[in-house]
Design a protein around this motif. Sequence first.
Motif, PDB file in Angstrom:
ATOM      1  N   LYS A   1      -2.872  -3.267  11.974  1.00 20.51           N
ATOM      2  CA  LYS A   1      -2.744  -3.442  10.523  1.00 20.51           C
ATOM      3  C   LYS A   1      -4.084  -3.203   9.833  1.00 20.51           C
ATOM      4  CE  LYS A   1      -1.309  -6.882   7.116  1.00 20.51           C
ATOM      5  NZ  LYS A   1      -0.828  -8.263   6.926  1.00 20.51           N
ATOM      6  N   ARG A   2      -5.142  -3.698  10.402  1.00 22.15           N
ATOM      7  CA  ARG A   2      -6.485  -3.492   9.827  1.00 22.15           C
ATOM      8  C   ARG A   2      -6.867  -2.020   9.823  1.00 22.15           C
ATOM      9  NH1 ARG A   2     -10.426  -8.329  11.980  1.00 22.15           N
ATOM     10  NH2 ARG A   2      -9.293 -10.017  10.974  1.00 22.15           N
TER      11      ARG A   2
ATOM     12  N   LEU B   1      -8.026   2.928   6.958  1.00 18.44           N
ATOM     13  CA  LEU B   1      -7.816   4.373   6.806  1.00 18.44           C
ATOM     14  C   LEU B   1      -7.181   4.702   5.458  1.00 18.44           C
ATOM     15  CD1 LEU B   1      -6.666   5.466  10.372  1.00 18.44           C
ATOM     16  CD2 LEU B   1      -8.835   5.933   9.237  1.00 18.44           C
ATOM     17  N   GLY B   2      -6.203   3.909   5.037  1.00 18.48           N
ATOM     18  CA  GLY B   2      -5.594   4.118   3.727  1.00 18.48           C
ATOM     19  C   GLY B   2      -6.590   3.934   2.598  1.00 18.48           C
ATOM     20  N   PHE B   3      -7.429   2.917   2.728  1.00 22.09           N
ATOM     21  CA  PHE B   3      -8.459   2.670   1.721  1.00 22.09           C
ATOM     22  C   PHE B   3      -9.443   3.829   1.650  1.00 22.09           C
ATOM     23  CE2 PHE B   3     -12.657   0.986   0.577  1.00 22.09           C
ATOM     24  CZ  PHE B   3     -12.377   0.472  -0.679  1.00 22.09           C
ATOM     25  N   LEU B   4      -9.878   4.322   2.802  1.00 25.27           N
ATOM     26  CA  LEU B   4     -10.829   5.436   2.815  1.00 25.27           C
ATOM     27  C   LEU B   4     -10.216   6.708   2.248  1.00 25.27           C
ATOM     28  CD1 LEU B   4     -12.641   4.898   6.241  1.00 25.27           C
ATOM     29  CD2 LEU B   4     -13.526   4.474   3.943  1.00 25.27           C
TER      30      LEU B   4
ATOM     31  N   SER C   1      -7.605   7.031   0.120  1.00 22.69           N
ATOM     32  CA  SER C   1      -7.356   6.931  -1.323  1.00 22.69           C
ATOM     33  C   SER C   1      -8.668   6.914  -2.112  1.00 22.69           C
ATOM     34  CB  SER C   1      -6.510   5.704  -1.635  1.00 22.69           C
ATOM     35  OG  SER C   1      -7.150   4.537  -1.191  1.00 22.69           O
ATOM     36  N   SER C   2      -9.681   6.271  -1.590  1.00 24.76           N
ATOM     37  CA  SER C   2     -10.984   6.255  -2.268  1.00 24.76           C
ATOM     38  C   SER C   2     -11.619   7.640  -2.266  1.00 24.76           C
ATOM     39  CB  SER C   2     -11.923   5.255  -1.603  1.00 24.76           C
ATOM     40  OG  SER C   2     -11.375   3.971  -1.656  1.00 24.76           O
ATOM     41  N   LEU C   3     -11.469   8.371  -1.181  1.00 26.57           N
ATOM     42  CA  LEU C   3     -11.984   9.735  -1.113  1.00 26.57           C
ATOM     43  C   LEU C   3     -11.256  10.640  -2.104  1.00 26.57           C
ATOM     44  CD1 LEU C   3     -14.070  11.384   0.459  1.00 26.57           C
ATOM     45  CD2 LEU C   3     -12.280  11.961   2.074  1.00 26.57           C
ATOM     46  N   GLY C   4      -9.946  10.461  -2.245  1.00 26.56           N
ATOM     47  CA  GLY C   4      -9.193  11.216  -3.247  1.00 26.56           C
ATOM     48  C   GLY C   4      -9.678  10.928  -4.651  1.00 26.56           C
ATOM     49  N   TRP C   5      -9.994   9.662  -4.923  1.00 24.98           N
ATOM     50  CA  TRP C   5     -10.518   9.287  -6.229  1.00 24.98           C
ATOM     51  C   TRP C   5     -11.855   9.974  -6.483  1.00 24.98           C
ATOM     52  CZ3 TRP C   5     -14.843   6.493  -7.851  1.00 24.98           C
ATOM     53  CH2 TRP C   5     -14.823   6.057  -9.168  1.00 24.98           C
ATOM     54  N   VAL C   6     -12.712  10.032  -5.478  1.00 24.57           N
ATOM     55  CA  VAL C   6     -14.018  10.696  -5.604  1.00 24.57           C
ATOM     56  C   VAL C   6     -13.826  12.192  -5.848  1.00 24.57           C
ATOM     57  CG1 VAL C   6     -16.121  11.317  -4.342  1.00 24.57           C
ATOM     58  CG2 VAL C   6     -15.292   8.976  -4.286  1.00 24.57           C
ATOM     59  N   PHE C   7     -12.847  12.820  -5.186  1.00 23.75           N
ATOM     60  CA  PHE C   7     -12.590  14.248  -5.396  1.00 23.75           C
ATOM     61  C   PHE C   7     -12.150  14.529  -6.834  1.00 23.75           C
ATOM     62  CE2 PHE C   7     -11.594  15.071  -0.644  1.00 23.75           C
ATOM     63  CZ  PHE C   7     -12.941  15.195  -0.386  1.00 23.75           C
ATOM     64  N   VAL C   8     -11.305  13.687  -7.391  1.00 25.52           N
ATOM     65  CA  VAL C   8     -10.893  13.857  -8.786  1.00 25.52           C
ATOM     66  C   VAL C   8     -12.102  13.696  -9.702  1.00 25.52           C
ATOM     67  CG1 VAL C   8      -9.488  12.898 -10.655  1.00 25.52           C
ATOM     68  CG2 VAL C   8      -8.508  13.174  -8.380  1.00 25.52           C
TER      69      VAL C   8
ATOM     70  N   LEU D   1      -8.880  -3.649  -6.180  1.00 29.34           N
ATOM     71  CA  LEU D   1      -7.790  -4.506  -5.704  1.00 29.34           C
ATOM     72  C   LEU D   1      -7.543  -4.323  -4.209  1.00 29.34           C
ATOM     73  CD1 LEU D   1      -5.271  -4.161  -8.663  1.00 29.34           C
ATOM     74  CD2 LEU D   1      -6.567  -6.194  -8.019  1.00 29.34           C
ATOM     75  N   CYS D   2      -7.570  -3.087  -3.758  1.00 33.76           N
ATOM     76  CA  CYS D   2      -7.335  -2.839  -2.327  1.00 33.76           C
ATOM     77  C   CYS D   2      -8.475  -3.395  -1.475  1.00 33.76           C
ATOM     78  CB  CYS D   2      -7.154  -1.348  -2.065  1.00 33.76           C
ATOM     79  SG  CYS D   2      -5.568  -0.719  -2.625  1.00 33.76           S
ATOM     80  N   PHE D   3      -9.694  -3.277  -1.965  1.00 32.65           N
ATOM     81  CA  PHE D   3     -10.818  -3.825  -1.220  1.00 32.65           C
ATOM     82  C   PHE D   3     -10.682  -5.339  -1.068  1.00 32.65           C
ATOM     83  CE2 PHE D   3     -15.116  -5.599  -0.950  1.00 32.65           C
ATOM     84  CZ  PHE D   3     -15.551  -4.965   0.211  1.00 32.65           C
ATOM     85  N   LEU D   4     -10.314  -5.999  -2.154  1.00 27.60           N
ATOM     86  CA  LEU D   4     -10.139  -7.450  -2.098  1.00 27.60           C
ATOM     87  C   LEU D   4      -8.935  -7.855  -1.242  1.00 27.60           C
ATOM     88  CD1 LEU D   4     -10.801  -8.409  -5.838  1.00 27.60           C
ATOM     89  CD2 LEU D   4     -12.351  -8.680  -3.883  1.00 27.60           C
ATOM     90  N   GLY D   5      -7.916  -7.009  -1.206  1.00 33.52           N
ATOM     91  CA  GLY D   5      -6.690  -7.356  -0.502  1.00 33.52           C
ATOM     92  C   GLY D   5      -6.642  -6.985   0.960  1.00 33.52           C
ATOM     93  N   MET D   6      -7.624  -6.247   1.448  1.00 36.28           N
ATOM     94  CA  MET D   6      -7.593  -5.862   2.862  1.00 36.28           C
ATOM     95  C   MET D   6      -7.815  -7.068   3.760  1.00 36.28           C
ATOM     96  SD  MET D   6      -9.254  -2.068   3.240  1.00 36.28           S
ATOM     97  CE  MET D   6     -10.894  -2.588   2.969  1.00 36.28           C
TER      98      MET D   6
END
Length: 167
Positions: free
Chosen positions: A3-4, A9-12, A14-21, A100-105
């Motif tokens: 789960k971790r 991996l999902g956090f990385l 999605s965050s990388l996609g945000w940086v690309f935009v 939110l995802c960082f806090l919720g992991m």
Amino acid sequence: MKKRLIQVLGFLMSSLGWVFVLCSMAMDYWRIVQLGGQGGSFIIKVAWYWSNLWKDCFTDSTAVTNCRDFPVLWSVTPYVQGVRGLLMCGLTLGFFAIVLCFLGMECTFIGGSEKTKDKLLLAGAVFHIAGSVSDVSGYCLYINRVARTTFAATVGPGVLRYTDFHH
């Protein structure tokens, strides 16, 4: 442990996609067209017109670039304004989603109990999805405008074609 790993991996991703935009909004060459050079040498007389979401530029054959920044928000063409708005909305939603995802992991020690962390993670995922829909909509709006100009049978005065298939 599994789960971790999935959360990280999902956090990385999605965050990388945000940086690309974020990086694509700062790119200069959203549209580019070559002017001149027809019927002769491309080296002697050629110029390039290019633009992005923030300015229009013209580069001549001596590599001198002149740019005109878009002055105020209401003087920009509506589709560029729409693209800017959609991308900025997506970036804002993505920023809140990252927090939110960082806090919720599960692997972070802030955010509260397991039930609270799951709610934060779900909210972050919803924000990521909404932000990505906004980003994709902005890109599609821009591409639609460029494609309609490119493949139109006739274009009005002052409108540049971005490819020329009629040679």
